[in-house]
Design a protein around this motif. Structure first.
Motif, mmCIF file in Angstrom:
data_model
loop_
_atom_site.group_PDB
_atom_site.id
_atom_site.type_symbol
_atom_site.label_atom_id
_atom_site.label_comp_id
_atom_site.label_asym_id
_atom_site.label_seq_id
_atom_site.Cartn_x
_atom_site.Cartn_y
_atom_site.Cartn_z
ATOM 1 N N SER A 103 11.871 -5.557 4.101
ATOM 2 C CA SER A 103 12.032 -4.105 4.100
ATOM 3 C C SER A 103 10.680 -3.502 4.470
ATOM 4 O O SER A 103 9.674 -3.798 3.814
ATOM 5 C CB SER A 103 12.472 -3.629 2.715
ATOM 6 N N PRO A 104 10.614 -2.677 5.497
ATOM 7 C CA PRO A 104 9.327 -2.111 5.907
ATOM 8 C C PRO A 104 8.767 -1.179 4.834
ATOM 9 O O PRO A 104 9.487 -0.710 3.954
ATOM 10 C CB PRO A 104 9.665 -1.343 7.188
ATOM 11 N N VAL A 105 7.498 -0.903 4.926
ATOM 12 C CA VAL A 105 6.841 0.001 3.978
ATOM 13 C C VAL A 105 7.397 1.404 4.166
ATOM 14 O O VAL A 105 7.422 1.935 5.282
ATOM 15 C CB VAL A 105 5.310 -0.002 4.177
ATOM 16 N N ILE A 106 7.864 1.971 3.052
ATOM 17 C CA ILE A 106 8.466 3.314 3.057
ATOM 18 C C ILE A 106 7.981 4.065 1.821
ATOM 19 O O ILE A 106 7.809 3.475 0.758
ATOM 20 C CB ILE A 106 10.012 3.224 3.004
ATOM 21 N N ASP A 107 7.779 5.364 1.979
ATOM 22 C CA ASP A 107 7.524 6.232 0.827
ATOM 23 C C ASP A 107 8.869 6.734 0.324
ATOM 24 O O ASP A 107 9.610 7.388 1.056
ATOM 25 C CB ASP A 107 6.648 7.423 1.223
ATOM 26 N N TYR A 108 9.185 6.372 -0.925
ATOM 27 C CA TYR A 108 10.476 6.732 -1.505
ATOM 28 C C TYR A 108 10.394 8.048 -2.266
ATOM 29 O O TYR A 108 9.338 8.419 -2.772
ATOM 30 C CB TYR A 108 10.978 5.618 -2.423
ATOM 31 N N GLN A 114 6.676 1.386 -1.008
ATOM 32 C CA GLN A 114 7.058 -0.004 -1.198
ATOM 33 C C GLN A 114 7.440 -0.665 0.116
ATOM 34 O O GLN A 114 8.001 -0.022 1.007
ATOM 35 C CB GLN A 114 8.263 -0.116 -2.145
ATOM 36 N N GLY A 115 7.147 -1.952 0.202
ATOM 37 C CA GLY A 115 7.601 -2.803 1.290
ATOM 38 C C GLY A 115 7.894 -4.172 0.705
ATOM 39 O O GLY A 115 7.198 -4.616 -0.212
ATOM 40 N N GLU A 116 8.932 -4.835 1.207
ATOM 41 C CA GLU A 116 9.297 -6.139 0.648
ATOM 42 C C GLU A 116 9.131 -7.227 1.696
ATOM 43 O O GLU A 116 9.507 -7.052 2.855
ATOM 44 C CB GLU A 116 10.739 -6.116 0.140
ATOM 45 N N ILE A 117 8.575 -8.355 1.254
ATOM 46 C CA ILE A 117 8.365 -9.500 2.142
ATOM 47 C C ILE A 117 8.936 -10.761 1.508
ATOM 48 O O ILE A 117 9.153 -10.821 0.300
ATOM 49 C CB ILE A 117 6.870 -9.716 2.444
ATOM 50 N N LYS A 118 9.158 -11.754 2.355
ATOM 51 C CA LYS A 118 9.505 -13.101 1.889
ATOM 52 C C LYS A 118 8.329 -13.992 2.238
ATOM 53 O O LYS A 118 7.880 -14.029 3.393
ATOM 54 C CB LYS A 118 10.788 -13.596 2.567
#
Length: 141
Positions: A103-108, A114-118
């Motif tokens: 999930s790319p870095v986003i301002d929620y 947040q950004g999600e990586i594996k």
């Protein structure tokens, strides 16, 4: 080398890795982790290793009967949250070390970036920063 472990209560995630792994440099390259100690098997593959990222600690442990690596399990059952100052920089550094963006870095709208990586071993990491406690407080009941 003598290990001095503190006896304070703290949370230390243990991430399972496949048997036969000898290269765990990913965490140093991706997050600037410091390897605290390592216990190798007779064939020099990793049995267990401890790392720190800032004040946080985690361990890698060779999979066993009660804990499977994400590769063997076919998925992951936990996401590790890592609070950092610069989410974009840490995600970019992790990707250049071999991570995959989930999930790319986003301002929620609830006040987090947040950004999600594996990671290289299949574990999911949520790289994050609280941007506004005031905004978050509006969402928290």
């Amino acid at each position: 080398m003598k290990l001095k472990m503190e006896s304070k209560t703290t949370f230390v995630p243990v991430l399972s890795i496949s048997s036969g792994v000898s290269d765990i440099e990913f965490y140093k390259k991706a997050f600037g982790a410091v390897e605290l100690w390592r216990l190798n098997n007779p064939d020099d593959t990793v049995h267990v290793a401890a790392f720190s990222i800032g004040d946080a600690m985690f361990r890698l442990h060779e999979e066993g009967a009660r804990s499977l690596s994400p590769d063997k399990a076919g998925s992951t059952t936990v996401t590790i949250g890592l609070m950092v100052d610069d989410v974009h920089a840490v995600v970019e550094q992790a990707v250049s070390a071999g991570a995959v963006v989930l999930s790319p870095v986003i301002d929620y709208d609830y006040g987090y970036r947040q950004g999600e990586i594996k990671d290289a071993f299949g574990h999911h990491w949520l790289i994050e920063k609280l941007l506004s406690q005031e905004v978050l407080d509006k969402f928290v009941k």
